[in-house]
Structures are given as structure tokens and as C-alpha cells.
Scaffold this active site. Structure first.
Site, PDB file in Angstrom:
ATOM      1  N   ARG A 135     -42.790   0.400  61.457  1.00 47.11           N
ATOM      2  CA  ARG A 135     -41.864   1.257  60.694  1.00 47.11           C
ATOM      3  C   ARG A 135     -41.271   0.545  59.483  1.00 47.11           C
ATOM      4  NH1 ARG A 135     -40.472   2.386  66.001  1.00 47.11           N
ATOM      5  NH2 ARG A 135     -41.304   4.378  66.716  1.00 47.11           N
ATOM      6  N   LYS A 157     -43.311   4.937  45.664  1.00 49.68           N
ATOM      7  CA  LYS A 157     -44.228   5.972  46.163  1.00 49.68           C
ATOM      8  C   LYS A 157     -45.440   5.254  46.733  1.00 49.68           C
ATOM      9  CE  LYS A 157     -43.356  10.160  43.463  1.00 49.68           C
ATOM     10  NZ  LYS A 157     -43.890  11.081  42.440  1.00 49.68           N
ATOM     11  N   GLU A 199     -49.466   5.870  29.859  1.00 50.88           N
ATOM     12  CA  GLU A 199     -48.188   5.927  30.599  1.00 50.88           C
ATOM     13  C   GLU A 199     -47.071   5.255  29.796  1.00 50.88           C
ATOM     14  OE1 GLU A 199     -47.418   7.575  33.328  1.00 50.88           O
ATOM     15  OE2 GLU A 199     -49.344   8.011  34.273  1.00 50.88           O
ATOM     16  N   LYS A 241     -38.565   3.627  33.968  1.00 48.77           N
ATOM     17  CA  LYS A 241     -38.921   4.040  35.331  1.00 48.77           C
ATOM     18  C   LYS A 241     -37.847   3.598  36.326  1.00 48.77           C
ATOM     19  CE  LYS A 241     -42.039   5.038  38.770  1.00 48.77           C
ATOM     20  NZ  LYS A 241     -43.380   5.266  39.228  1.00 48.77           N
ATOM     21  N   GLU A 251     -37.384  12.134  44.382  1.00 47.56           N
ATOM     22  CA  GLU A 251     -37.851  13.193  43.494  1.00 47.56           C
ATOM     23  C   GLU A 251     -37.197  14.541  43.793  1.00 47.56           C
ATOM     24  OE1 GLU A 251     -41.943  13.947  41.060  1.00 47.56           O
ATOM     25  OE2 GLU A 251     -42.143  13.343  43.138  1.00 47.56           O
ATOM     26  N   ARG A 255     -36.566  12.604  38.647  1.00 42.82           N
ATOM     27  CA  ARG A 255     -37.835  11.860  38.720  1.00 42.82           C
ATOM     28  C   ARG A 255     -39.015  12.687  38.221  1.00 42.82           C
ATOM     29  NH1 ARG A 255     -39.610   7.408  43.217  1.00 42.82           N
ATOM     30  NH2 ARG A 255     -41.648   6.972  42.332  1.00 42.82           N
ATOM     31  N   ASN A 259     -43.536  13.072  35.413  1.00 44.91           N
ATOM     32  CA  ASN A 259     -44.795  13.818  35.492  1.00 44.91           C
ATOM     33  C   ASN A 259     -45.176  14.450  34.162  1.00 44.91           C
ATOM     34  OD1 ASN A 259     -45.109  13.183  38.158  1.00 44.91           O
ATOM     35  ND2 ASN A 259     -44.078  15.030  38.898  1.00 44.91           N
ATOM     36  N   HIS A 262     -48.718  15.438  33.428  1.00 49.55           N
ATOM     37  CA  HIS A 262     -49.468  15.268  34.669  1.00 49.55           C
ATOM     38  C   HIS A 262     -49.942  16.575  35.288  1.00 49.55           C
ATOM     39  CE1 HIS A 262     -48.251  11.166  34.176  1.00 49.55           C
ATOM     40  NE2 HIS A 262     -48.724  10.791  35.341  1.00 49.55           N
ATOM     41  N   HIS A 266     -53.634  16.078  36.032  1.00 50.48           N
ATOM     42  CA  HIS A 266     -54.204  16.006  37.383  1.00 50.48           C
ATOM     43  C   HIS A 266     -55.369  16.978  37.532  1.00 50.48           C
ATOM     44  CE1 HIS A 266     -50.322  14.171  39.260  1.00 50.48           C
ATOM     45  NE2 HIS A 266     -51.186  13.238  38.907  1.00 50.48           N
ATOM     46  N   HIS A 278     -57.023   7.420  34.896  1.00 47.34           N
ATOM     47  CA  HIS A 278     -55.852   8.302  34.964  1.00 47.34           C
ATOM     48  C   HIS A 278     -55.263   8.565  33.573  1.00 47.34           C
ATOM     49  CE1 HIS A 278     -52.136   9.941  36.600  1.00 47.34           C
ATOM     50  NE2 HIS A 278     -51.436   9.027  35.958  1.00 47.34           N
TER      51      HIS A 278
HETATM   52  N1  GLY Z   1     -45.762   8.311  39.064  1.00 45.51           N
HETATM   53  C1  GLY Z   1     -44.665   9.164  39.083  1.00 45.51           C
HETATM   54  C2  GLY Z   1     -43.560   8.697  39.976  1.00 45.51           C
HETATM   55  O1  GLY Z   1     -43.563   7.565  40.403  1.00 45.51           O
HETATM   56  O2  GLY Z   1     -42.699   9.463  40.297  1.00 45.51           O
END
Ligand code: GLY
Length: 374
Positions: A135, A157, A199, A241, A251, A255, A259, A262, A266, A278
Site C-alpha cells: 500500500r 499520477k 508540453e 506543474k 484533479e 489541474r 490537459n 489533450h 489523445h 505524445h
Molecule cells: N499530465 C497531466 C496531469 O498530470 O495532470
């Protein structure tokens, strides 16, 4: 020198820069040169209590992983390597299971650590392994690509892909430290760097115009990993960031601005069967978002033109074939359903003024696409 967030920054001759991320767990992102060669920043991040370390890496950075192991072996009880496949092939449950097996066979406890060494896919996988073993064990991310440094390794993430889709299984799990050694980027192929700069440009569009100014002033210096300009751009990107994820780790709102480009990007990655880098897809996605911002919002012609000039200076594509729109729309709709949401885009009212645009008429979406149709 002071940046927008009021923090003192430095050039490459000075000590590493430390950027704080706050939230559920506070941690630091260390940005500098020669950090891995020095060894100390990694040991400082691992801390005193760690006994065993697993370095998850790809073959591409195999030599670096070996060197890091040799260095760490002098200080820790056991240092193991897990070589995993490149890119998205790393993000499979079988690969996670391979790592869990190593941790199990070597009796890793909660006071041991995982290091993710590689590009964004590897740090996503290593993060997921660290989040799930007992965990949660200590996680240090050492990204070795531009994309990894400015995006994937920062913000917690983590995840893997499944037959049902990309990144549908994962966890928000903050690392204990992120170490960004700019010198590791010196050997990257130029097209890999430029794709990562999509990015970087994104942070310029959504939050930090200094990034755009620097790219416009001299794109060669801006994208040359040996220059102070390059280091500054990586630093500025990480600061944006870090600020966003500190405010909204899970998010729930802010956050989402990360995107930018994106939603369509995507869908293009999906249409290209994930064979494109990407950033290449995201470049087209940002050009589309700019057109949408002009049509459905208040983005000026000059700001749209700035997207075009910055992205083309980076050698990134600006358009996609006209006939692909129905397929892209269908993918975006499916993605929206899979995530039980609305079709949402991040658009700009001006440079550095992002907002969500939802519930737009399909005809407007198509109109905007016509503007980027190649
Ligand atoms: N790559 C987008 C984020 O980390 O929220």
C-alpha cells in the site's frame, strides 16, 4: 532573477534548484546538472531508513541504471534492477507483476524504496508499483526525458494501461522526491526533445509567457540541453506543474488546465495507434484548442498566430487530414463516456488565461477542425 511565483531562480552554474510541491504529501523536485554523477541528491532523497532499493528502468538507460546501482550499493543493504520494456509496453499489468515479484522475493518492506529511472511510461509504471506494494513504499522519480521531467514524473499520477484503455488503472501517489538532472538529456535525439517541447510550450500558453518569449527569441538555444535557456524552460515548466498539482492533486478542478490540447491530442494518438510521440499529437491538439478558443471564446487572432509560430518553430505539426474528423469525434465521444463526463476542452481567453469549455455544439467543433485540416 525572480519568476512569476516570486521565487529566486538560478542558472546552470549554481546549486540545484528546489521546487516544493505541497498537498497530501509534500515533496521536492530538484533541478540541476550532474545530480546523478554526484550521487548525493539521490541518497538524500532516499533518506536514512531505506535498506533495499529497486531501480525500475528500460534498456535505453541500462548503463545509467548500472552506475546508479554501483553508487547506491555502497550505502544500502541491497540494490536491485528491474529492466522493463520501452514506452507504453512498460505500462502493462504483466510488467507490474514482474516488479512486484522482485519486491516479494527480496522481502521489500514499507521502509524500502522504488526508483523510477526513464521516460514517462517508466515513471508511471514505477509509481504504480510503489503505490501498490504494501500500500505504498518510498518512491523517487528520476526522469530521463523532457516529457518525463516537465510532466509525467511530477504530480503523482501513476498507472498502467489495460485492454479497456489507457491509464484506466492507477493511483494518485505522490513521489517522495523527483530528481531532474538536465545533463541526462544531452544525448537525447533532437526529435525526442522537440516532441517534449510541446508540453513545455503548453505551459507557456496556459500560464507562463516567458516560455514562449524564450522559444521565439532563439529556438535553437531554447531546445539545446547544454544551454541555460533550456534549463530555465524546464524549470519554469516544472514550476507551473508544481503550482497546479499543489493546488489540485486529485484533479478536482484547476489541474484540468494541464490537459490543454489533450482532448483532440489523445484522439489523434489513438488514431495513430500510439505510434506517434505524445507531444506531436498534442501540438495539433493545441492548435485545435486555439482555433476553438477563437471561435467559441475570445482568443484573439494574434494569440492563435502565436500558437502557430511557436509550434512551427519547434518543428511540430499544426494540422491533421480533413477526412479524419468523424473518427476523431467518435473517439472523443467514447472517451467521454468511458469517463462518465462531458466532452470538455481547455481553451484560452488569452495567453495564460485558460478555462474549461464544455457542451459546445458539434458544428462549432467541426468548424474549428476545418481550420487545422491539412
Ligand atoms: N499530465 C497531466 C496531469 O498530470 O495532470
Amino acid at each position: 532573477m525572480r519568476d512569476e511565483w516570486g521565487e529566486v531562480t538560478s542558472d546552470q552554474t549554481q546549486d540545484p534548484i528546489r521546487i516544493a510541491v505541497t498537498g497530501e504529501n509534500d515533496y521536492e523536485i530538484v533541478v540541476g546538472r550532474g545530480l546523478l554523477a554526484a550521487g548525493d541528491p539521490v541518497r538524500a532523497a532516499l533518506g536514512e531508513r531505506v535498506n533495499k532499493v529497486l531501480i525500475v528502468h528500460t534498456a535505453t538507460v541500462g548503463r545509467l541504471a548500472d552506475e546508479l546501482r554501483t553508487e547506491l550499493q555502497q550505502h544500502y543493504g541491497q540494490v536491485l534492477l528491474a529492466e522493463v520494456p520501452d514506452a507504453e509496453h512498460a505500462k502493462r499489468v504483466e510488467v507490474a507483476a514482474f516488479c512486484w515479484r522482485i519486491l516479494g522475493e527480496s522481502d521489500f518492506t514499507r521502509s524500502d524504496a522504488v526508483i523510477g529511472l526513464g521516460g514517462g511510461a517508466v515513471t508511471d509504471l514505477a509509481g504504480f508499483v510503489a503505490a501498490t506494494w504494501l500500500r505504498g513504499v518510498r518512491l523517487i522519480q528520476i526522469p530521463t526525458t523532457v516529457l518525463g521531467m516537465v510532466d509525467a514524473a511530477v504530480g503523482g499520477k501513476t498507472g498502467i494501461n489495460t485492454a479497456e484503455g489507457k491509464n484506466l488503472v492507477g493511483a494518485f501517489y505522490a513521489p517522495h522526491a523527483v530528481i531532474c538532472d538536465i545533463d541526462l538529456l544531452r544525448t537525447l535525439p533532437k526529435n525526442e526533445i522537440l516532441a517534449g517541447f510541446a508540453e513545455v510550450a503548453k505551459y507557456g500558453f496556459i500560464a507562463e509567457p516567458e516560455i514562449l518569449d524564450t522559444i521565439e527569441r532563439d529556438v535553437d538555444r531554447a531546445t539545446d540541453p547544454t544551454t541555460p535557456e533550456f534549463q530555465r524552460l524546464v524549470e519554469l515548466s516544472i514550476r507551473v506543474k508544481a503550482r497546479v498539482v499543489s493546488e489540485d492533486f486529485r484533479e478536482g478542478g484547476l489541474r484540468e488546465i494541464l490537459n490543454y490540447g489533450h482532448t483532440l491530442g489523445h484522439a489523434i494518438e489513438h488514431a495513430e495507434r500510439y505510434q506517434w510521440r505524445h507531444g506531436v499529437a498534442i501540438s495539433i491538439g493545441m492548435m485545435y484548442a486555439a482555433e476553438l478558443g477563437r471561435m467559441a471564446g475570445s482568443l484573439s487572432d494574434a494569440a492563435v498566430e502565436r500558437h502557430r509560430s511557436v509550434l512551427s518553430a519547434l518543428g511540430l505539426p499544426l494540422g491533421y487530414p480533413a477526412g479524419r474528423w468523424p473518427g476523431l469525434l467518435a473517439t472523443m465521444q467514447r472517451d467521454k463516456k468511458a469517463r462518465a463526463g462531458m466532452l470538455r476542452f481547455i481553451v484560452l481567453d488569452d495567453i495564460a488565461k485558460p478555462r474549461v469549455l464544455a457542451g459546445v455544439d458539434e458544428s462549432v467543433l467541426q468548424f474549428a477542425y476545418q481550420e487545422i485540416a491539412a
